[in-house]
Design an enzyme around this catalytic site. Structure first.
Site, PDB file in Angstrom:
ATOM      1  N   LYS A  42       0.844  -1.200   0.000  1.00  0.00           N
ATOM      2  CA  LYS A  42       0.000   0.000   0.000  1.00  0.00           C
ATOM      3  C   LYS A  42       0.879   1.250   0.000  1.00  0.00           C
ATOM      4  CE  LYS A  42      -3.563   2.359   2.636  1.00  0.00           C
ATOM      5  NZ  LYS A  42      -4.423   2.397   3.811  1.00  0.00           N
ATOM      6  N   GLU A  84      10.594  -4.560   4.534  1.00  0.00           N
ATOM      7  CA  GLU A  84      10.673  -5.984   4.172  1.00  0.00           C
ATOM      8  C   GLU A  84      10.350  -6.176   2.688  1.00  0.00           C
ATOM      9  OE1 GLU A  84       9.054  -4.743   6.791  1.00  0.00           O
ATOM     10  OE2 GLU A  84       8.991  -6.165   8.476  1.00  0.00           O
ATOM     11  N   GLY A 100      -4.881  -1.797   5.069  1.00  0.00           N
ATOM     12  CA  GLY A 100      -4.069  -2.918   4.588  1.00  0.00           C
ATOM     13  C   GLY A 100      -4.715  -4.269   4.852  1.00  0.00           C
ATOM     14  N   ARG A 101      -5.208  -4.467   6.080  1.00  0.00           N
ATOM     15  CA  ARG A 101      -5.776  -5.775   6.432  1.00  0.00           C
ATOM     16  C   ARG A 101      -7.180  -5.970   5.881  1.00  0.00           C
ATOM     17  NH1 ARG A 101      -4.536  -2.447  10.499  1.00  0.00           N
ATOM     18  NH2 ARG A 101      -6.194  -1.567  11.797  1.00  0.00           N
ATOM     19  N   GLU A 134      -4.561  -6.559  14.843  1.00  0.00           N
ATOM     20  CA  GLU A 134      -4.062  -5.246  14.435  1.00  0.00           C
ATOM     21  C   GLU A 134      -5.199  -4.218  14.496  1.00  0.00           C
ATOM     22  OE1 GLU A 134      -0.477  -4.577  11.536  1.00  0.00           O
ATOM     23  OE2 GLU A 134      -2.274  -4.257  10.345  1.00  0.00           O
ATOM     24  N   HIS A 137      -4.950 -32.977  18.049  1.00  0.00           N
ATOM     25  CA  HIS A 137      -3.841 -33.784  18.572  1.00  0.00           C
ATOM     26  C   HIS A 137      -2.726 -32.901  19.100  1.00  0.00           C
ATOM     27  CE1 HIS A 137      -5.653 -37.506  17.106  1.00  0.00           C
ATOM     28  NE2 HIS A 137      -6.178 -36.694  16.197  1.00  0.00           N
ATOM     29  N   LYS A 159       9.536  -0.716  14.221  1.00  0.00           N
ATOM     30  CA  LYS A 159      10.105  -0.416  12.894  1.00  0.00           C
ATOM     31  C   LYS A 159      11.182   0.651  13.011  1.00  0.00           C
ATOM     32  CE  LYS A 159       5.884  -0.893  10.127  1.00  0.00           C
ATOM     33  NZ  LYS A 159       4.957  -0.165   9.260  1.00  0.00           N
TER      34      LYS A 159
HETATM   35  O1  F6P Z   1       2.461  -4.091   9.937  1.00  0.00           O
HETATM   36  C1  F6P Z   1       2.010  -2.820   9.664  1.00  0.00           C
HETATM   37  C2  F6P Z   1       1.478  -2.666   8.282  1.00  0.00           C
HETATM   38  O2  F6P Z   1       1.339  -1.311   8.055  1.00  0.00           O
HETATM   39  C3  F6P Z   1       0.163  -3.380   8.042  1.00  0.00           C
HETATM   40  O3  F6P Z   1      -0.928  -2.705   8.534  1.00  0.00           O
HETATM   41  C4  F6P Z   1       0.184  -3.521   6.566  1.00  0.00           C
HETATM   42  O4  F6P Z   1      -0.769  -4.430   6.126  1.00  0.00           O
HETATM   43  C5  F6P Z   1       1.605  -3.964   6.353  1.00  0.00           C
HETATM   44  O5  F6P Z   1       2.352  -3.205   7.295  1.00  0.00           O
HETATM   45  C6  F6P Z   1       2.157  -3.765   4.978  1.00  0.00           C
HETATM   46  O6  F6P Z   1       2.097  -2.427   4.582  1.00  0.00           O
HETATM   47  P1  F6P Z   1       2.259  -2.021   3.075  1.00  0.00           P
HETATM   48  O7  F6P Z   1       1.146  -2.634   2.299  1.00  0.00           O
HETATM   49  O8  F6P Z   1       2.229  -0.523   3.052  1.00  0.00           O
HETATM   50  O9  F6P Z   1       3.591  -2.550   2.585  1.00  0.00           O
END
Ligand code: F6P
Length: 536
Positions: free
Chosen positions: A211, A217, A271-272, A357, A388, A498
Site C-alpha cells: 500500500k 521488508e 491494509g488488512r 491489528e 492432537h 520499525k
Molecule cells: O504491519 C504494519 C502494516 O502497516 C500493516 O498494517 C500492513 O498491512 C503492512 O504493514 C504492509 O504495509 P504495506 O502494504 O504498506 O507494505
C-alpha cells in the site's frame, strides 16, 4: 456526522446490567440451558448468504442477548455502521474514511463519497486487473524473451500478503490456471531464496504489493528479486517481469517499475481489509477473474446483511457481542479459530492480523486509556490437526477459550472416505466442549464441558463462501471496536519496533563499534554479542 462517544462504555447502565447478569449465569451449565429451552437451537442459529451459524452453544440466554444488543445500541453501533458505509472519516487518528465495503460495490451503481463515484474507480481497476490476469493466464502477457509466464510471485507483507496467500490456498481446488503462485513476505533471506531457487526468470512474474511502497521488508525482497532477474535477463526485462500494486505511484516509479504496470487503490482501504482491492491481483491470476467476482459477491451479500439486518438478527453484530461477553464479562483473553478444512490453514494467520491489528488497542477515540479489555488473542489451527495438539487445554484446561469451528458439508476433493470423518470430528468437538462427560470416579477423565463454541457451516468452500466468511469476521471486528470505543483502523502499535530496527540495522553494520549509549543495558549487550559473533 460521526462523533466520538463521550461516556466510557463501562460507565453505562447497560454495561453494569451485564456485570450483574453475568453473575447470575456463572453457576449455570450449558446442559441446563439446553434442557430449559427446547427451541434454543432454532432461536440461536441463523443464516447469512450460504453460511449457517449455530451460536446456541454459548453461555447466554435470551436475556443475555437482549442486554448485549442494548449495549450495542448504547455504543452507537447502528450509527457507526452507517458512518462507515457513508465514507465518513471514522478512522480518526489517520483522518480517513473506511470503505473496504466499496471494493465489492456492484458495477453500475454509483457510490458517491465527497462528490466522487468510488464504485466507478473500483471497477476501472478491477477491469484492468482482469485484463492483465487473463493475459497472464492465457499466455498473451509474456516475459521479456517471449516465453509464457509459469510462476507468479507476490512480494508483500501483512495485509499485502496474508489475504492473497490465505485465499489462494483456500481456493486451490479451483485451479491456478496451470500457474504456480508463490508468496514472499519475510525479510529473512530464506523466504525469497527458497521461493526463487528453482525458478526460471524468463517465466517468472513478480507482483510487488505494498500500500505504502515504503515497507522495508517488501522493498528489500523486491530488490533481491529484481537483482535475481536482471542478473540473468538484463535491466530491460523488468518491464515484462515486474508489476506493482500500491497507492503511491511516485514510490513505484522511484523503485523503477513503470506506472503503466501499476494497479492502484486508495487510502480508504486499510491494509488488512485490502484482499479484494488490487492487492488481490495474485489471487485473481490464480483463480481467474470470474471466480474473483464470485468472491466479491460473497463479501457483498454479508455487507448487505450487516448494513440492513436488525441488531438482534445481525450475525456479525451477534458474533461481535458474544466476543465482548466473554472478553469483558467472563475474563476470556483469547479466541480460537478452528477451520475443519485443510485449505484454510492460513485463515487463522489472516484473522490474527484482521482482529489483533484492528482491536489490539488501549487508547479510546477520546484519547483516554481504556478501562476495559479490548481485542482477544486470536489463535488456532485446522482440525483435526489441532485436536492432537492443543485441544487438551480446550477440554480440560483452566482457561475459558471461546472457539469458532468452521466446516463445509461437501468436500472440494474426490478422495473417498475422508470428509465424513472430518465433519464428524467437528461436530463431536463442539458437542464434547459444550456438554462434556462426567466421571467422578476418575477425575482425570472428567470432562466438565460448558465451553462455548460457534459452529459455522457452509455447503462448500467456494470463492463466494470465502468472501462471506471474511466479511463476517471483518464486520464482527468492527462491531467490537465500536463497543470498545477504539479506532479499529489504525495500527500505530507497529511503528516503534520499525523505527528502532532502522537504527539497530545501522548499528549492526557500522564499521566502527557504536557506543550503544541510546540503548538499555540488555539491548546493548545483545548488539555487542551479535557484532562480536560476526567477527569470530
Ligand atoms: O504491519 C504494519 C502494516 O502497516 C500493516 O498494517 C500492513 O498491512 C503492512 O504493514 C504492509 O504495509 P504495506 O502494504 O504498506 O507494505
Amino acid at each position: 456526522m460521526f462523533e466520538p462517544p463521550t461516556t466510557p462504555i463501562d460507565r453505562t447502565r447497560q454495561w453494569a446490567a451485564l456485570v450483574e447478569h453475568a453473575k447470575t449465569l456463572k453457576g449455570t451449565h450449558l446442559r441446563d440451558l439446553f434442557d430449559a429451552d427446547p427451541d434454543r437451537v432454532g432461536a440461536m442459529s441463523s443464516d447469512v448468504g450460504d453460511l449457517h451459524v449455530d451460536w446456541s452453544k454459548n453461555l447466554v440466554t435470551a436475556e443475555t442477548v437482549g442486554l448485549l444488543v442494548e449495549l450495542a445500541r448504547t455504543a452507537g453501533v447502528p450509527e457507526r455502521i452507517e458512518a462507515m458505509f457513508a465514507g465518513e472519516a471514522i478512522n480518526t487518528t489517520e483522518n480517513r474514511a473506511v470503505l473496504h465495503t466499496a471494493l465489492r460495490a456492484p458495477r453500475g451503481e454509483p457510490w458517491m463519497v465527497d462528490g466522487v463515484d468510488v464504485a466507478e474507480q473500483v471497477h476501472e481497476v478491477l477491469d484492468a486487473m482482469a485484463d492483465f490476469a487473463n493475459g497472464v493466464r492465457d499466455g498473451h502477457w509474456t516475459g521479456a524473451t517471449g516465453r509464457r509466464i509459469r510462476t507468479v510471485v507476490n512480494i508483500g507483507i501483512g495485509g499485502s500478503h496474508l489475504g492473497p496467500e490465505m485465499a489462494a490456498q483456500a481456493l486451490a481446488s479451483f485451479g491456478h490456471g496451470g500457474l504456480d503462485v508463490r508468496f514472499v513476505s519475510n525479510v529473512d533471506g530464506n523466504d525469497v531464496w527458497w521461493a526463487l531457487h528453482d525458478l526460471d526468470p524468463a517465466e517468472t512474474l513478480f507482483i510487488v504489493s505494498s500500500k505504502s511502497f515504503g515497507t522495508v521488508e517488501t522493498l528489500t525482497n523486491a530488490r533481491s528479486a529484481r537483482a535475481w532477474l536482471t542478473d540473468r535477463l538484463g535491466e530491460a526485462a523488468v518491464a515484462r517481469h515486474f508489476v506493482a500494486v500500491s497507492t503511491s505511484a511516485q514510490r513505484v516509479r522511484e523503485f523503477g517499475i513503470d506506472t503503466a504496470n501499476m494497479f492502484g487503490f486508495w487510502d480508504w482501504v486499510g491494509g488488512r481489509y485490502s484482499l479484494d482491492s488490487a492487492i488481490g491481483l495474485s489471487l485473481m491470476i490464480a483463480i481467474g477473474p470470474p471466480a474473483f467476482s464470485e468472491m466479491l459477491a460473497g463479501f457483498r451479500s454479508v455487507d448487505e446483511h450487516f448494513r440492513t439486518a436488525p441488531l438482534a438478527q445481525n450475525l456479525p453484530v451477534l458474533l461481535g457481542l458474544l466476543g465482548v461477553w466473554y472478553g469483558n464479562f467472563w475474563g476470556a483473553d483469547s479466541h480460537a479459530v478452528l477451520p475443519y478444512d485443510h485449505h484454510l490453514a492460513r485463515l487463522t494467520a489472516y484473522l490474527q492480523q484482521l482482529d489483533m491489528e484492528s482491536n489490539g488497542k488501549s487508547t479510546t477515540l477520546a484519547g483516554e486509556r481504556v478501562g476495559w479489555q479490548t481485542g482477544p488473542i486470536v489463535w488456532g489451527q485446522p482440525g483435526t490437526n489441532g485436536q492432537h495438539a492443543f485441544y487438551q487445554l480446550l477440554h480440560q484446561g483452566t482457561k475459558l477459550v471461546p472457539a469458532d469451528l468452521i466446516g463445509f458439508i461437501h468436500p472440494n476433493h474426490e478422495v473417498a472416505g475422508h470428509h465424513d470423518l472430518l465433519l464428524a470430528n467437528l461436530v463431536a468437538q463442539a458437542e464434547a466442549l459444550a456438554f462434556g462427560r462426567r466421571n467422578e470416579a476418575e477425575p482425570h477423565r472428567d470432562f466438565e464441558g460448558n465451553r462455548p463454541t460457534n459452529v459455522i457451516l457452509a455447503p462448500m468452500l467456494t470463492p463466494g463462501v470465502l468472501g462471506q466468511l471474511i466479511a463476517l469476521y471483518e464486520h464482527k471486528v468492527f462491531v467490537q471496536g465500536v463497543i470498545w470505543q477504539i479506532d479499529s483502523f489504525d495500527q500505530w502499535g507497529v511503528e516503534l519496533g520499525k523505527v528502532l530496527a532502522t537504527t539497530i540495522a545501522d548499528e549492526l553494520t557500522a564499521e566502527s563499534e557504536p557506543d550503544f549509549s541510546d540503548h538499555d543495558a540488555s539491548t546493548a549487550a545483545l548488539l555487542r554479542r551479535i557484532r562480536a559473533g560476526r567477527r569470530s
